[in-house]
Design a protein around this motif. Structure first.
Motif, PDB file in Angstrom:
ATOM      1  N   ASP A  28      48.498  44.958  39.813  1.00 40.57           N
ATOM      2  CA  ASP A  28      49.833  45.472  40.138  1.00 40.57           C
ATOM      3  C   ASP A  28      50.717  44.305  40.553  1.00 40.57           C
ATOM      4  O   ASP A  28      50.281  43.408  41.283  1.00 40.57           O
ATOM      5  CB  ASP A  28      49.767  46.486  41.280  1.00 40.57           C
ATOM      6  CG  ASP A  28      49.208  47.832  40.843  1.00 40.57           C
ATOM      7  OD1 ASP A  28      49.223  48.115  39.633  1.00 40.57           O
ATOM      8  OD2 ASP A  28      48.756  48.598  41.722  1.00 40.57           O
ATOM      9  N   ILE A  29      51.970  44.310  40.113  1.00 36.07           N
ATOM     10  CA  ILE A  29      52.883  43.219  40.442  1.00 36.07           C
ATOM     11  C   ILE A  29      53.931  43.677  41.447  1.00 36.07           C
ATOM     12  O   ILE A  29      54.368  44.822  41.439  1.00 36.07           O
ATOM     13  CB  ILE A  29      53.567  42.640  39.189  1.00 36.07           C
ATOM     14  CG1 ILE A  29      54.258  43.738  38.370  1.00 36.07           C
ATOM     15  CG2 ILE A  29      52.562  41.888  38.335  1.00 36.07           C
ATOM     16  CD1 ILE A  29      55.044  43.226  37.183  1.00 36.07           C
ATOM     17  N   GLY A  36      56.495  42.107  31.547  1.00 34.80           N
ATOM     18  CA  GLY A  36      57.077  43.399  31.202  1.00 34.80           C
ATOM     19  C   GLY A  36      56.363  44.579  31.828  1.00 34.80           C
ATOM     20  O   GLY A  36      56.749  45.740  31.615  1.00 34.80           O
ATOM     21  N   ASP A  37      55.315  44.328  32.615  1.00 28.36           N
ATOM     22  CA  ASP A  37      54.591  45.408  33.295  1.00 28.36           C
ATOM     23  C   ASP A  37      55.468  46.023  34.381  1.00 28.36           C
ATOM     24  O   ASP A  37      56.289  45.342  34.996  1.00 28.36           O
ATOM     25  CB  ASP A  37      53.298  44.871  33.923  1.00 28.36           C
ATOM     26  CG  ASP A  37      52.301  44.400  32.881  1.00 28.36           C
ATOM     27  OD1 ASP A  37      52.408  44.838  31.718  1.00 28.36           O
ATOM     28  OD2 ASP A  37      51.430  43.585  33.228  1.00 28.36           O
ATOM     29  N   LYS A  38      55.251  47.304  34.621  1.00 32.67           N
ATOM     30  CA  LYS A  38      56.060  48.008  35.620  1.00 32.67           C
ATOM     31  C   LYS A  38      55.676  47.546  37.024  1.00 32.67           C
ATOM     32  O   LYS A  38      54.510  47.616  37.405  1.00 32.67           O
ATOM     33  CB  LYS A  38      55.864  49.521  35.496  1.00 32.67           C
ATOM     34  CG  LYS A  38      56.761  50.333  36.434  1.00 32.67           C
ATOM     35  CD  LYS A  38      56.552  51.822  36.240  1.00 32.67           C
ATOM     36  CE  LYS A  38      57.070  52.257  34.882  1.00 32.67           C
ATOM     37  NZ  LYS A  38      56.987  53.740  34.738  1.00 32.67           N
ATOM     38  N   PRO A  39      56.642  47.072  37.815  1.00 34.45           N
ATOM     39  CA  PRO A  39      56.340  46.606  39.172  1.00 34.45           C
ATOM     40  C   PRO A  39      55.926  47.763  40.079  1.00 34.45           C
ATOM     41  O   PRO A  39      56.343  48.912  39.888  1.00 34.45           O
ATOM     42  CB  PRO A  39      57.667  45.987  39.656  1.00 34.45           C
ATOM     43  CG  PRO A  39      58.474  45.770  38.420  1.00 34.45           C
ATOM     44  CD  PRO A  39      58.051  46.837  37.456  1.00 34.45           C
ATOM     45  N   LEU A  40      55.093  47.441  41.069  1.00 35.81           N
ATOM     46  CA  LEU A  40      54.619  48.448  42.015  1.00 35.81           C
ATOM     47  C   LEU A  40      55.766  49.184  42.714  1.00 35.81           C
ATOM     48  O   LEU A  40      55.688  50.414  42.871  1.00 35.81           O
ATOM     49  CB  LEU A  40      53.686  47.796  43.041  1.00 35.81           C
ATOM     50  CG  LEU A  40      53.020  48.712  44.064  1.00 35.81           C
ATOM     51  CD1 LEU A  40      52.211  49.809  43.393  1.00 35.81           C
ATOM     52  CD2 LEU A  40      52.125  47.896  45.000  1.00 35.81           C
ATOM     53  N   LEU A  66      51.827  41.062  47.921  1.00 36.63           N
ATOM     54  CA  LEU A  66      50.493  40.505  47.664  1.00 36.63           C
ATOM     55  C   LEU A  66      50.505  39.899  46.269  1.00 36.63           C
ATOM     56  O   LEU A  66      51.191  40.403  45.376  1.00 36.63           O
ATOM     57  CB  LEU A  66      49.414  41.591  47.731  1.00 36.63           C
ATOM     58  CG  LEU A  66      49.058  42.192  49.086  1.00 36.63           C
ATOM     59  CD1 LEU A  66      47.969  43.244  48.900  1.00 36.63           C
ATOM     60  CD2 LEU A  66      48.608  41.135  50.080  1.00 36.63           C
ATOM     61  N   ASP A  67      49.730  38.844  46.088  1.00 36.07           N
ATOM     62  CA  ASP A  67      49.621  38.227  44.771  1.00 36.07           C
ATOM     63  C   ASP A  67      49.065  39.221  43.759  1.00 36.07           C
ATOM     64  O   ASP A  67      48.263  40.091  44.099  1.00 36.07           O
ATOM     65  CB  ASP A  67      48.704  37.003  44.827  1.00 36.07           C
ATOM     66  CG  ASP A  67      49.189  35.941  45.794  1.00 36.07           C
ATOM     67  OD1 ASP A  67      50.417  35.858  46.012  1.00 36.07           O
ATOM     68  OD2 ASP A  67      48.341  35.201  46.332  1.00 36.07           O
ATOM     69  N   ARG A  68      49.461  39.059  42.506  1.00 31.93           N
ATOM     70  CA  ARG A  68      49.022  39.972  41.450  1.00 31.93           C
ATOM     71  C   ARG A  68      47.505  40.142  41.376  1.00 31.93           C
ATOM     72  O   ARG A  68      47.016  41.263  41.220  1.00 31.93           O
ATOM     73  CB  ARG A  68      49.572  39.509  40.092  1.00 31.93           C
ATOM     74  CG  ARG A  68      49.174  40.435  38.952  1.00 31.93           C
ATOM     75  CD  ARG A  68      49.943  40.162  37.681  1.00 31.93           C
ATOM     76  NE  ARG A  68      49.743  41.270  36.737  1.00 31.93           N
ATOM     77  CZ  ARG A  68      50.545  41.544  35.724  1.00 31.93           C
ATOM     78  NH1 ARG A  68      51.594  40.798  35.501  1.00 31.93           N
ATOM     79  NH2 ARG A  68      50.298  42.572  34.929  1.00 31.93           N
ATOM     80  N   GLY A  72      44.851  45.612  47.982  1.00 31.95           N
ATOM     81  CA  GLY A  72      44.913  45.992  49.392  1.00 31.95           C
ATOM     82  C   GLY A  72      46.263  46.502  49.860  1.00 31.95           C
ATOM     83  O   GLY A  72      47.108  46.916  49.067  1.00 31.95           O
ATOM     84  N   ILE A  73      46.447  46.462  51.169  1.00 29.77           N
ATOM     85  CA  ILE A  73      47.566  47.128  51.831  1.00 29.77           C
ATOM     86  C   ILE A  73      48.910  46.481  51.518  1.00 29.77           C
ATOM     87  O   ILE A  73      49.084  45.273  51.681  1.00 29.77           O
ATOM     88  CB  ILE A  73      47.347  47.127  53.362  1.00 29.77           C
ATOM     89  CG1 ILE A  73      46.105  47.934  53.717  1.00 29.77           C
ATOM     90  CG2 ILE A  73      48.580  47.670  54.090  1.00 29.77           C
ATOM     91  CD1 ILE A  73      45.683  47.801  55.175  1.00 29.77           C
TER      92      ILE A  73
END
Length: 229
Positions: A28-29, A36-40, A66-68, A72-73
């Motif tokens: 997750d980014i 082009g992935d959908k960001p969190l 958090l890094d890709r 975690g939280i």
């Protein structure tokens, strides 16, 4: 810790009128990039929009990232008031953050405090931990202790005192203990999912509005290594 709800692979650890906390998955980014992935944040916004049938734009403030390749939280603010106050909490270090990391090499000590000077390289998005201060470096410190010994790995619990770029990854590399899967910081091979075994496990803080103590624990990712702990 009990997961409040799971929808479309979004694990929600806590939600109230001002905050929503999720258990980020590997990959997750935190913000849009060239993939082009959908960001969190967009995924969380869609969840809120659907859950509360909100017309128009949904407010969601990013408190920290958090890094890709990590999991975690991650805390988001649902109101501007909460965002301002949470930003203050994080910047003034009025939070307790604990990470779990899996490393192949045994650290020099069972537990220790590491102090380095982190210098960031903007060009390749890495940081190097130096034993002495160098130009443009920032002091970084953390505590670690071995909490589990697996067949070929060691599990460390890491408590941050500072919040530098790639701090845990760089400091563990500096003592000869790169994190499993972390090619960028010295591990010899990647993980199949492209992630690394670094998990933001625990977070505690005083709620910015209600003033109650919030204690959060993020369940570990479902893989062979984490499941063996």
């Amino acid at each position: 810790m009990k997961i409040v709800s799971t929808k479309d692979n979004l694990q929600i650890l806590h939600e109230d009128n001002h905050l929503i906390v999720v258990n980020k998955r590997v990959g997750d980014i935190a913000q849009g990039d060239t993939s082009g992935d959908k960001p969190l944040p967009d995924i969380v916004k869609e969840y809120l929009k659907e859950k509360y049938n909100k017309p128009g734009e949904v407010f969601l403030g990013v408190v920290h990232r958090l890094d890709r390749p990590t999991s975690g939280i991650v805390v988001f603010a649902k109101t501007s008031k909460a965002l301002t106050r949470m930003n203050e909490l994080f910047s003034s270090r009025e939070t307790q953050k604990t990470y779990w990391a899996v490393v192949k090499n045994k650290p020099p000590k069972e537990e220790d405090t590491l102090v380095h000077f982190i210098k960031r390289n903007q060009q390749n998005n890495t940081s190097k931990a130096h034993s002495k201060e160098v130009p443009e470096s920032k002091k970084a410190s953390l505590d670690y202790k071995i909490i589990a010994t697996l067949k070929t790995y060691y599990v460390l619990e890491v408590a941050l005192h500072t919040g530098r770029h790639h701090q845990i990854r760089a400091q563990l590399q500096a003592i000869g203990c790169p994190i499993k899967g972390d090619l960028k910081y010295g591990f010899d091979r990647s993980n199949p999912d492209g992630g690394i075994h670094l998990h933001a496990r625990y977070l505690a803080f005083i709620h910015p509005v209600s003033k109650e103590k919030i204690n959060l624990i993020a369940p570990l990712p479902d893989d062979v290594i984490w499941n063996s702990i």
